[in-house]
Every structure is written in C-alpha cells, then in structure tokens.
Design a protein around this motif. Structure first.
Motif, short mmCIF file in Angstrom:
data_model
loop_
_atom_site.label_atom_id
_atom_site.label_comp_id
_atom_site.label_asym_id
_atom_site.label_seq_id
_atom_site.Cartn_x
_atom_site.Cartn_y
_atom_site.Cartn_z
N ALA A 17 86.63 166.65 18.96
CA ALA A 17 86.91 166.68 20.40
C ALA A 17 86.16 165.53 21.07
N LEU A 18 86.58 165.21 22.29
CA LEU A 18 85.95 164.13 23.06
C LEU A 18 85.64 164.63 24.46
N ILE A 19 84.38 164.42 24.88
CA ILE A 19 83.94 164.75 26.23
C ILE A 19 83.81 163.45 27.02
N ASP A 20 84.14 163.49 28.30
CA ASP A 20 84.15 162.30 29.15
C ASP A 20 82.82 161.55 29.07
N THR A 21 82.91 160.24 28.82
CA THR A 21 81.71 159.40 28.66
C THR A 21 81.46 158.49 29.87
N LEU A 22 82.26 158.62 30.94
CA LEU A 22 82.18 157.68 32.05
C LEU A 22 80.79 157.62 32.67
N SER A 23 80.16 158.77 32.89
CA SER A 23 78.85 158.77 33.54
C SER A 23 77.81 158.03 32.70
N PHE A 24 77.92 158.14 31.38
CA PHE A 24 76.97 157.43 30.51
C PHE A 24 77.24 155.92 30.54
N GLU A 25 78.51 155.54 30.61
CA GLU A 25 78.84 154.12 30.67
C GLU A 25 78.29 153.50 31.96
N VAL A 26 78.37 154.22 33.07
CA VAL A 26 77.84 153.73 34.34
C VAL A 26 76.32 153.54 34.23
N GLN A 27 75.65 154.52 33.64
CA GLN A 27 74.20 154.41 33.49
C GLN A 27 73.81 153.22 32.61
N ILE A 28 74.55 153.01 31.54
CA ILE A 28 74.25 151.89 30.64
C ILE A 28 74.44 150.56 31.35
N ASN A 29 75.53 150.41 32.10
CA ASN A 29 75.79 149.16 32.81
C ASN A 29 74.71 148.89 33.86
N THR A 30 74.25 149.94 34.55
CA THR A 30 73.18 149.78 35.53
C THR A 30 71.89 149.31 34.88
N LEU A 31 71.57 149.90 33.75
CA LEU A 31 70.35 149.52 33.04
C LEU A 31 70.45 148.10 32.47
N LEU A 32 71.62 147.72 32.01
CA LEU A 32 71.80 146.36 31.48
C LEU A 32 71.57 145.33 32.59
N ALA A 33 72.04 145.65 33.79
CA ALA A 33 71.80 144.75 34.92
C ALA A 33 70.30 144.65 35.22
N GLY A 34 69.60 145.77 35.16
CA GLY A 34 68.15 145.77 35.36
C GLY A 34 67.43 144.99 34.29
N LYS A 35 67.93 145.06 33.08
CA LYS A 35 67.32 144.31 31.98
C LYS A 35 67.46 142.81 32.22
N ASP A 36 68.66 142.38 32.64
CA ASP A 36 68.88 140.95 32.92
C ASP A 36 67.94 140.47 34.03
N ALA A 37 67.77 141.30 35.05
CA ALA A 37 66.88 140.93 36.16
C ALA A 37 65.45 140.80 35.68
N ALA A 38 65.02 141.72 34.81
CA ALA A 38 63.65 141.67 34.29
C ALA A 38 63.43 140.44 33.43
N MET A 39 64.43 140.05 32.69
CA MET A 39 64.28 138.90 31.81
C MET A 39 64.22 137.59 32.59
N THR A 40 64.84 137.53 33.78
CA THR A 40 64.77 136.31 34.58
C THR A 40 63.37 136.07 35.13
N VAL A 41 62.58 137.13 35.24
CA VAL A 41 61.21 137.00 35.73
C VAL A 41 60.33 136.31 34.71
N MET A 42 60.66 136.48 33.44
CA MET A 42 59.85 135.90 32.38
C MET A 42 59.93 134.38 32.43
N SER A 43 58.77 133.71 32.32
CA SER A 43 58.70 132.25 32.45
C SER A 43 58.08 131.63 31.22
#
Length: 303
Positions: free
Chosen positions: A65-91
């Motif tokens: 069976a398959l349960i809706d994964t949309l909420s997890f996909e949204v959370q992952i995309n949000t965190l990936l954006a935060g990761k990119d922002a954190a990496m731009t701070v690194m110099s």
C-alpha cells in the motif's frame, strides 16, 4: 505431497487393527493454525493505493500500500533550501584575507630592501623597526580574520549537518509510507481501503504463512510423557462428509504450562481436564484452512 486422502472407514480399520494387535490407541484433537503478522501503518496520512486484496499471495519486501508522501516532500524541500542558505555563509579564509596577504607580501619586500640599505648605510634602523611593526600588525589581522571565518564556518557546517540529519529522518519516514510485506504469505485480512486516513500503529493487513501450518493439539499429561521436539507424527485433517486427509507432521513446540481444553476443540471429554498444547508442523497441500479441526492418533508407543 505429504498428504493422503483417507475415509473414516480407513481410519476405523487402522484403529481396529491396532486394537487387535494389543496396541491401544487414543485420539488427540486440535485446530489448524499458522504464523500470522499484522502489517501496520508507520506514518499518518491518506491511503492513496492498495495493491493487494484478501487471498493474494505476497513476497517478502513487496509493496502492499502507499500513504500520501506530499507533506514529507514539502518538509524535505524546505530543509534543502535551508541547507543551501547555510552553505552560502561558509567562506574561504584565503579568499577573505587575500588583500591582507598581498599587503603582507609588499611589507616583507620592503623589509628586505631596507635591510640591504642599512648594510650600506642608506637607511636607518628606525625604518626597519617600523616595517617589522607593520608586518606584525598585518599578520595579526590575518590570524584574527581567519579565526573569525573558521568559527563562522564551523557554525555553518554544524547547521548543515543538522539539516542533513533532519532530511535523512524525513526521507526514512517518507519511505515508510510505502507499506511493505515483512514475510512471504497470503493476505487473510484487510482492514482499510484506499482514500481512508490512517495513523501510526493502525493495522492495515494481516498476512499468514499458509504453506507451513501446524496443528495445535491438546495432550493430556498421561499422553505427553513420550512426546518430544522433532518427533514425527501422522496428522489427520477432517474436512467433513467423510472426507479426511493424512499428513506427515513434526512436533515443533510443547507448552510448559497446562490449560483447560479450549471450547473450539471438539472432544467428548470434560473440558475441565487440564491439557498441554503441542504444535505439530505440517506442509500445507492447499486443502488445509485455518480453524479446521484435526487429530493425531496415538498408539501405546506414544501414549
């Protein structure tokens, strides 16, 4: 095939022959059962698909069976954006201190030039001291800037690692939305439908191993003393209307505690008698169904 179709007349003949040979017999009653597992939801959400129905055979690891994964996909995309922002701070410390490093190189060249001029009396010691002081100041600025950059980078790196851990956890939860079978078997129960909302721990399906069943028979203490694990026994399945089949069985479990005979077991004896459950494994030929009654005919060698 380890089963044989017998008639009640055949069984009666076997028992009468045993009696004639001074080998008294007794019959131990039981119920056929098997190992079963409830497949439960490990996440909350809407059931999008059910890929199996009752009666279907399933394999280990098969998606059920398959349960809706949309909420997890949204959370992952949000965190990936935060990761990119954190990496731009690194110099890069070398890039950030490039101007200071170039200034340091120029000062060191001037120091060497003044040192040569002092040797020929064309420059004073005071000029050299000033250059040395400037060099020390610039080196201190480079060290301070590098330390600040390292601290900022360490903090950003820790933030990135934390985000990656969160992403992995959510991906694991997303994978659990794909409900899979933990064993081979047959679907004997389905407790939800596509479109319903499920929750963690809610049973969705029941899977049973219908190829390897066992007769759970109930032995009196007087019958149990010669029964041992691994012992081979003949198991008889009663299908009604004078239709029975005989199977080769092996004792796989003997209870260490007595209990009263269950009401589901047909017996002419008083149910107040204490008995010991014994599981006798049987290879199912496709005829045995869960809940069917069965029996073991014991002779004096087993009784």
């Amino acid at each position: 095939m380890n089963s044989r179709i017998l008639s009640f007349a055949s069984i009666a003949s076997v028992i009468l022959f045993a009696v004639a040979c001074s080998r008294p017999t007794s019959v131990v009653q039981g119920i056929f059962d098997t190992n079963m597992v409830n497949v439960s939801s490990e996440c909350n959400g809407k059931i999008l698909e059910f890929y199996v129905n009752e009666g279907d055979t399933v394999a280990l690891g098969q998606e059920l069976a398959l349960i809706d994964t949309l909420s997890f996909e949204v959370q992952i995309n949000t965190l990936l954006a935060g990761k990119d922002a954190a990496m731009t701070v690194m110099s890069d410390a070398a890039v950030q201190t490039k101007a200071l490093s170039e200034q340091l190189v120029r000062l060191e060249i001037d120091r060497d030039r003044i040192s040569r001029l002092i040797e020929v009396g064309a420059a004073s010691r005071h000029q050299l001291d000033q250059i040395e002081t400037s060099i020390a100041v610039v080196r201190g600025q480079i060290d301070a800037a590098s330390a600040t950059i390292r601290t900022a980078n360490d903090a950003a790196s820790g933030n990135v690692a934390s985000i990656e851990t969160q992403i992995q956890g959510i991906r694991d939860m997303k994978e659990k939305c794909h409900i899979r079978s933990f064993s081979n078997g047959t679907v004997i129960g389905k407790y939800a439908q596509a479109g319903e909302i499920t929750a963690v721990g809610r049973p969705l399906l029941k899977i049973a191993d219908m190829d390897n069943v066992f007769l759970k028979a109930y032995f009196k203490s007087s019958q149990l003393h010669n029964v041992r694990l691994g012992q081979k026994m003949k198991v008889i399945a009663n299908y009604g209307k004078d239709s029975i089949r005989e199977y080769d069985g092996v004792v796989i479990w003997i209870s260490q505690e007595s209990e009263f005979t269950p009401k589901t077991v047909p017996t002419d004896e008083e149910r107040s008698n204490l008995v010991y459950p014994v599981k006798i494994a049987v290879k199912n030929d496709g005829y045995i169904k869960l809940g069917f009654t069965g029996e073991v005919v014991l002779t004096d060698e087993q009784d």
